[in-house]
Write a protein that holds these residues in place. Structure first.
Motif, PDB file in Angstrom:
ATOM      1  N   LYS A   7      -0.141  -2.004   1.692  1.00 48.15           N
ATOM      2  CA  LYS A   7      -0.586  -1.494   0.396  1.00 48.15           C
ATOM      3  C   LYS A   7      -2.004  -0.933   0.502  1.00 48.15           C
ATOM      4  CE  LYS A   7      -0.614  -2.807  -4.454  1.00 48.15           C
ATOM      5  NZ  LYS A   7      -0.428  -3.879  -5.420  1.00 48.15           N
ATOM      6  N   LEU A   8      -2.867  -1.618   1.243  1.00 47.87           N
ATOM      7  CA  LEU A   8      -4.248  -1.162   1.434  1.00 47.87           C
ATOM      8  C   LEU A   8      -4.278   0.174   2.184  1.00 47.87           C
ATOM      9  CD1 LEU A   8      -7.291  -1.700   1.198  1.00 47.87           C
ATOM     10  CD2 LEU A   8      -7.142  -2.895   3.381  1.00 47.87           C
ATOM     11  N   ALA A  10      -1.868   2.411   2.361  1.00 53.39           N
ATOM     12  CA  ALA A  10      -1.294   3.421   1.466  1.00 53.39           C
ATOM     13  C   ALA A  10      -2.331   3.876   0.444  1.00 53.39           C
ATOM     14  CB  ALA A  10      -0.055   2.870   0.768  1.00 53.39           C
ATOM     15  N   ASN A  11      -3.094   2.939  -0.099  1.00 54.18           N
ATOM     16  CA  ASN A  11      -4.144   3.291  -1.066  1.00 54.18           C
ATOM     17  C   ASN A  11      -5.242   4.137  -0.426  1.00 54.18           C
ATOM     18  OD1 ASN A  11      -2.923   2.048  -3.231  1.00 54.18           O
ATOM     19  ND2 ASN A  11      -4.061   0.126  -3.004  1.00 54.18           N
ATOM     20  N   VAL A  12      -5.632   3.812   0.787  1.00 57.58           N
ATOM     21  CA  VAL A  12      -6.657   4.593   1.489  1.00 57.58           C
ATOM     22  C   VAL A  12      -6.162   6.016   1.740  1.00 57.58           C
ATOM     23  CG1 VAL A  12      -7.905   4.819   3.674  1.00 57.58           C
ATOM     24  CG2 VAL A  12      -7.823   2.608   2.509  1.00 57.58           C
ATOM     25  N   VAL A  14      -3.838   7.659   0.023  1.00 56.49           N
ATOM     26  CA  VAL A  14      -3.749   8.356  -1.261  1.00 56.49           C
ATOM     27  C   VAL A  14      -5.128   8.810  -1.727  1.00 56.49           C
ATOM     28  CG1 VAL A  14      -3.245   8.039  -3.722  1.00 56.49           C
ATOM     29  CG2 VAL A  14      -1.602   7.289  -2.011  1.00 56.49           C
ATOM     30  N   VAL A  15      -6.112   7.959  -1.642  1.00 61.58           N
ATOM     31  CA  VAL A  15      -7.472   8.306  -2.063  1.00 61.58           C
ATOM     32  C   VAL A  15      -8.044   9.420  -1.182  1.00 61.58           C
ATOM     33  CG1 VAL A  15      -9.846   7.443  -2.195  1.00 61.58           C
ATOM     34  CG2 VAL A  15      -7.977   6.090  -3.146  1.00 61.58           C
TER      35      VAL A  15
END
Length: 160
Positions: A7-8, A10-12, A14-15
């Motif tokens: 999840k971390l 994926a968030n990086v 996306v950002v």
């Protein structure tokens, strides 16, 4: 990798992608705004030139155009060239280039020229089309003068 690490990551991702898209978008928006402001400045200069021509029956000198451009604060018109000296009496207003400014944009807004025609119209023209138009209008004397001043390192346009 556990669920939290995935999840971390994926968030990086996306950002990072979102940031890159925003940066590219703002760079292109900046080019669009700069181009429209430069065209607006050219329109103001064109109106002033037409008013002078209506009042006095001739085109103003480059000094007068430069003075007016400084008064209105045309910071977006870099590499401005005023061709009144080279325009013959009786030239066709709708096909004669009176002034132009080169713009080297990258991205969605391509490089081209802001052109002020003798009849007061202002247009954005791509580089190839403008160079073909100007080549037809430039005389040998003008080309020689431009070449001499470019070799000396002098700016032949109005510095903004």
């Amino acid at each position: 990798m556990n669920k939290q690490q995935k999840k971390l990551v994926a968030n990086v991702v996306v950002v990072t992608v979102f940031t890159a898209v925003v940066v590219v978008g703002f760079a292109n928006i900046k080019n669009v705004v700069n181009r429209s402001e430069a065209m607006r400045a050219m329109e103001l200069i064109g109106k002033e030139i037409l008013q002078y021509r209506k009042t006095y029956g001739s085109l103003p000198s480059e000094y007068n155009v430069k003075k007016f451009a400084e008064q209105i604060g045309t910071v977006r018109l870099i590499d401005f060239h005023y061709r009144a000296t080279w325009i013959e009496f009786g030239a066709k207003p709708d096909t004669t280039v009176l002034a132009y400014s080169r713009k080297n944009y990258r991205g969605f807004v391509k490089a081209g020229y802001i052109v002020l025609w003798l009849d007061g119209r202002v247009e954005w023209i791509n580089k190839k089309q403008f160079e073909q138009t100007l080549d037809k209008q430039q005389e040998q004397l003008e080309l020689k003068w431009i070449q001499e001043h470019m070799q000396k390192g002098k700016d032949t346009g109005i510095p903004f």
